[in-house]
Design a protein around this motif. Structure first.
Motif, PDB file in Angstrom:
ATOM      1  N   ARG A 107      33.701  33.419  41.138  1.00  0.00           N
ATOM      2  CA  ARG A 107      34.071  34.716  40.577  1.00  0.00           C
ATOM      3  C   ARG A 107      33.959  34.704  39.053  1.00  0.00           C
ATOM      4  O   ARG A 107      34.172  33.681  38.423  1.00  0.00           O
ATOM      5  N   ILE A 129      46.070  39.672  45.421  1.00  0.00           N
ATOM      6  CA  ILE A 129      45.615  38.331  45.043  1.00  0.00           C
ATOM      7  C   ILE A 129      46.075  38.062  43.613  1.00  0.00           C
ATOM      8  O   ILE A 129      45.670  38.756  42.675  1.00  0.00           O
ATOM      9  N   HIS A 161      39.990  30.331  45.265  1.00  0.00           N
ATOM     10  CA  HIS A 161      39.560  30.132  43.881  1.00  0.00           C
ATOM     11  C   HIS A 161      40.704  29.598  43.029  1.00  0.00           C
ATOM     12  O   HIS A 161      41.871  29.886  43.286  1.00  0.00           O
ATOM     13  N   MET A 211      45.889  32.654  43.677  1.00  0.00           N
ATOM     14  CA  MET A 211      44.905  31.756  43.068  1.00  0.00           C
ATOM     15  C   MET A 211      45.695  30.869  42.114  1.00  0.00           C
ATOM     16  O   MET A 211      46.490  31.363  41.326  1.00  0.00           O
ATOM     17  N   ALA A 271      42.227  42.602  44.148  1.00  0.00           N
ATOM     18  CA  ALA A 271      41.523  41.322  43.979  1.00  0.00           C
ATOM     19  C   ALA A 271      41.989  40.524  42.767  1.00  0.00           C
ATOM     20  O   ALA A 271      41.687  39.339  42.655  1.00  0.00           O
ATOM     21  N   HIS A 272      42.721  41.183  41.852  1.00  0.00           N
ATOM     22  CA  HIS A 272      43.148  40.461  40.645  1.00  0.00           C
ATOM     23  C   HIS A 272      44.295  41.212  39.995  1.00  0.00           C
ATOM     24  O   HIS A 272      44.103  42.273  39.404  1.00  0.00           O
ATOM     25  N   GLN A 329      34.502  38.569  49.046  1.00  0.00           N
ATOM     26  CA  GLN A 329      34.520  37.741  47.834  1.00  0.00           C
ATOM     27  C   GLN A 329      35.572  36.638  47.933  1.00  0.00           C
ATOM     28  O   GLN A 329      35.374  35.532  47.454  1.00  0.00           O
ATOM     29  N   ASN A 330      36.689  36.961  48.574  1.00  0.00           N
ATOM     30  CA  ASN A 330      37.806  36.022  48.613  1.00  0.00           C
ATOM     31  C   ASN A 330      37.951  35.311  49.954  1.00  0.00           C
ATOM     32  O   ASN A 330      38.990  34.715  50.235  1.00  0.00           O
ATOM     33  N   GLY A 332      44.651  30.917  47.273  1.00  0.00           N
ATOM     34  CA  GLY A 332      43.323  31.506  47.244  1.00  0.00           C
ATOM     35  C   GLY A 332      42.232  30.453  47.332  1.00  0.00           C
ATOM     36  O   GLY A 332      42.467  29.264  47.134  1.00  0.00           O
ATOM     37  N   SER A 353      34.443  40.278  39.544  1.00  0.00           N
ATOM     38  CA  SER A 353      35.515  41.232  39.813  1.00  0.00           C
ATOM     39  C   SER A 353      35.650  42.093  38.565  1.00  0.00           C
ATOM     40  O   SER A 353      36.103  41.626  37.523  1.00  0.00           O
TER      41      SER A 353
END
Ligand SMILES: [Zn+2]
Ligand SMILES: [Zn+2]
Length: 565
Positions: A382, A238, A293, A266, A75-76, A497-498, A291, A405
């Motif tokens: 987020r 991501i 976000h 993102m 996720a990150h 979440q994404n 993304g 996250s």
């Protein structure tokens, strides 16, 4: 309905589908077989049920009791950053990941690397709290690497670094330089000379002088990083902040057919909204997209004293230059933050903002509350890392539609230092409070922020389940979660979440056939063993992208080699 191409049987399929929760309360497997066709899952169920859908040309793959999970969603992270190790910079991390134990060994490693590189001599990943001296190196020590080539070493957090005298000269940093907004130039208290340590925005003064990696270096880095990510089961990465050149690279790899992993970027929204959204129109697909976000950063790193806390740090060393009331600092004002969150929302983009300290999170809550206008872009905001989030802040997350996250691996990598130096036991024991979030019904992802720590979703799950520090102590046992809940944070909840849960995050009919085959079941193995579970095979769109025995030939992987018919 056409017959499936492949039916996988005799597996423990942990589907992570919502029905899994209801039927089994997350405790047992829900399926033993599943089928795929044209890159998608077409059926899930018992061996008998799924085999009944097979046709004359369907291949049957006997997984012989192996565990299957949806492909992990990172996720990150900062793909392909970790791939630049050994190309652009050398690794300066402490054991067990690296070899740097003290400043002498850091200088020695940089000296070795200088012999393998031209121009700037770059290193990354040192952590002053893990060096024997428990301080940052100085410019004068780095002059020992090279007096006439610029030398720069990034801290493990990526939020700061130290340059030698030549690098300060190149960046024009002198005793007379004022701190840039949102940054800090460390100076010797006696002589007033910069020590070489530059934090947050001040580090950018050096970074902008470093020539970017060449196209071929970036291509090579992507290949390295992809192999690393796929090998640990990441099927969608991501990127936490990318700009137009980063997007151009991703497009080039996509066109060249070398993008073997799904990537979502993102876009950076700080200092300006770059409005890339239109740029990918009609082009984004399940392999590469922008993304939902836009990413920005609101404070720094607790282990660098730049995380923005509501209460002072626990301890500051007498010679550190910080006074005992030091609380870190925000990168920008609440008003500027609110403006950008609103600007992004008007573009239909949600915000994803880095905040480690609870005071930084207060600012984010202020901005999210002020910017909320009921539009779609105001859901699933987020907060990145959210390391020291307080209970009274978590209480507001659902009302404000916030999904954090968590960088839960902090417990392992820096938990001892947070307890003893930065936060003290009471605050340290509840960093990354996953259990508190779950008790409030908050859905979240967990991440590794590669290259800050090595990419490995099962290691993050292990951290969430065990909360062991490097020294082997349990930090905040009350915040431990079950393996099933931790796995949600790298699969279905990360997808939710994404806004990609329509295609990813679970093994269900209609979803992309992205999955990992594991040697052991993380739900039933001794929780201490979760980080060591072998990833036997990884498939994206039904095609093998990683096999533990090294072959990528379909059907020749791991345990499935001799069982096709
Ligand atoms: Zn961050
Ligand atoms: Zn990051």
């Amino acid at each position: 309905m056409p017959a499936p191409e492949i039916i996988y049987t005799n597996a423990k399929v942990i589907t992570m589908a919502e029905s899994f929760d209801e039927a089994c309360n997350g405790l047992t497997d829900t399926a033993e077989a599943f089928a795929t066709l044209d890159g998608r899952v077409t059926g899930v169920g018992s061996n008998q049920e799924v085999l009944a859908t097979g046709g004359p040309r369907t291949r049957i793959v006997d997984l012989k009791g192996a565990t299957v999970l949806p492909g992990f969603i990172d996720a990150h992270s900062h793909f392909p950053g970790s791939g630049l190790q050994g190309i652009r910079w050398t690794d300066l991390s402490a054991p067990p990941n690296g070899l740097v134990r003290n400043i002498a060994s850091l200088v020695e490693e940089m000296g070795r690397w200088a012999g393998h590189s031209d121009g700037w001599v770059l290193g990354r990943g040192y952590d002053q709290t893990l060096l024997t001296e428990t301080r940052h190196p100085t410019r004068w020590e780095l002059d020992g690497v090279s007096p006439d080539r610029p030398v720069w070493v990034w801290h493990a957090s990526g939020h700061m670094g130290v340059g030698n005298s030549r690098s300060l000269e190149v960046a024009g940093i002198t005793a007379n330089s004022a701190n840039p907004t949102g940054g800090y130039i460390d100076k010797d208290p006696v002589s007033g000379q910069p020590t070489g340590l530059l934090q947050e925005a001040a580090a950018r003064l050096i970074e902008r002088e470093i020539p970017p990696p060449s196209g071929s270096e970036r291509d090579l880095a992507a290949a390295h990083a992809m192999r690393e990510y796929l090998g640990v089961g990441v099927t969608t990465s991501i990127i936490a902040g990318g700009d137009l050149p980063a997007l151009e690279d991703l497009r080039r790899w996509r066109r060249a057919g070398t993008l073997a992993m799904r990537v979502i970027m993102m876009q950076w929204s700080n200092p300006t909204v770059t409005e890339l959204t239109g740029d990918l129109e009609g082009e984004g697909d399940d392999w590469l997209s922008l993304g939902a976000h836009g990413e920005s950063v609101h404070d720094g790193s607790l282990q660098g004293y730049t995380g923005y806390l509501s209460q002072p740090y626990f301890k500051v060393a007498a010679d550190s230059g910080y006074d005992p009331s030091w609380r870190g600092f925000p990168i920008e004002s609440r008003e500027t933050l609110t403006e950008r969150v609103s600007d992004l929302a008007r573009l239909g983009l949600r915000s994803a903002i880095h905040a480690n300290g609870d005071a930084a999170i207060d600012d984010l809550l202020f901005a999210y509350a002020a910017a909320a206008d009921g539009s779609q872009a105001c859901f699933r905001w987020r907060i990145e890392h959210a390391q020291t989030v307080r209970d009274d802040q978590l209480d507001r997350f659902n009302d404000l539609h916030i999904s954090p996250s968590f960088f839960v691996s902090h417990v392992y990598y820096w938990g001892d230092q947070h307890r003893d130096t930065f936060l003290g036991l009471e605050r340290a024991r509840r960093i990354s409070p996953l259990k508190s979030a779950i008790e409030r019904g908050i859905r979240f992802s967990i991440h590794l922020d590669s290259p800050v720590v090595p990419m490995n979703p099962l290691h993050a799950v292990w951290c969430a389940v065990n909360r062991l520090t490097r020294s082997g102590q349990v930090l905040g046992p009350e915040e431990r979660v079950t393996p099933h809940l931790a796995l949600r944070a790298v699969t279905i909840d990360a997808a939710w979440q994404n806004l990609i849960d329509d295609t990813r995050g679970s093994i269900e009919p209609g979803k992309l056939a992205d999955f990992v085959i594991l040697a052991e079941n993380p739900l039933t193995i001794d929780p201490l063993g979760i980080k060591d579970i072998e990833v036997l095979e990884v498939r994206i769109a039904g095609e093998p992208v990683h096999c533990i025995n090294g072959t990528n030939e379909p059907g020749k992987a791991g345990r499935t080699d001799d069982v096709h018919n």
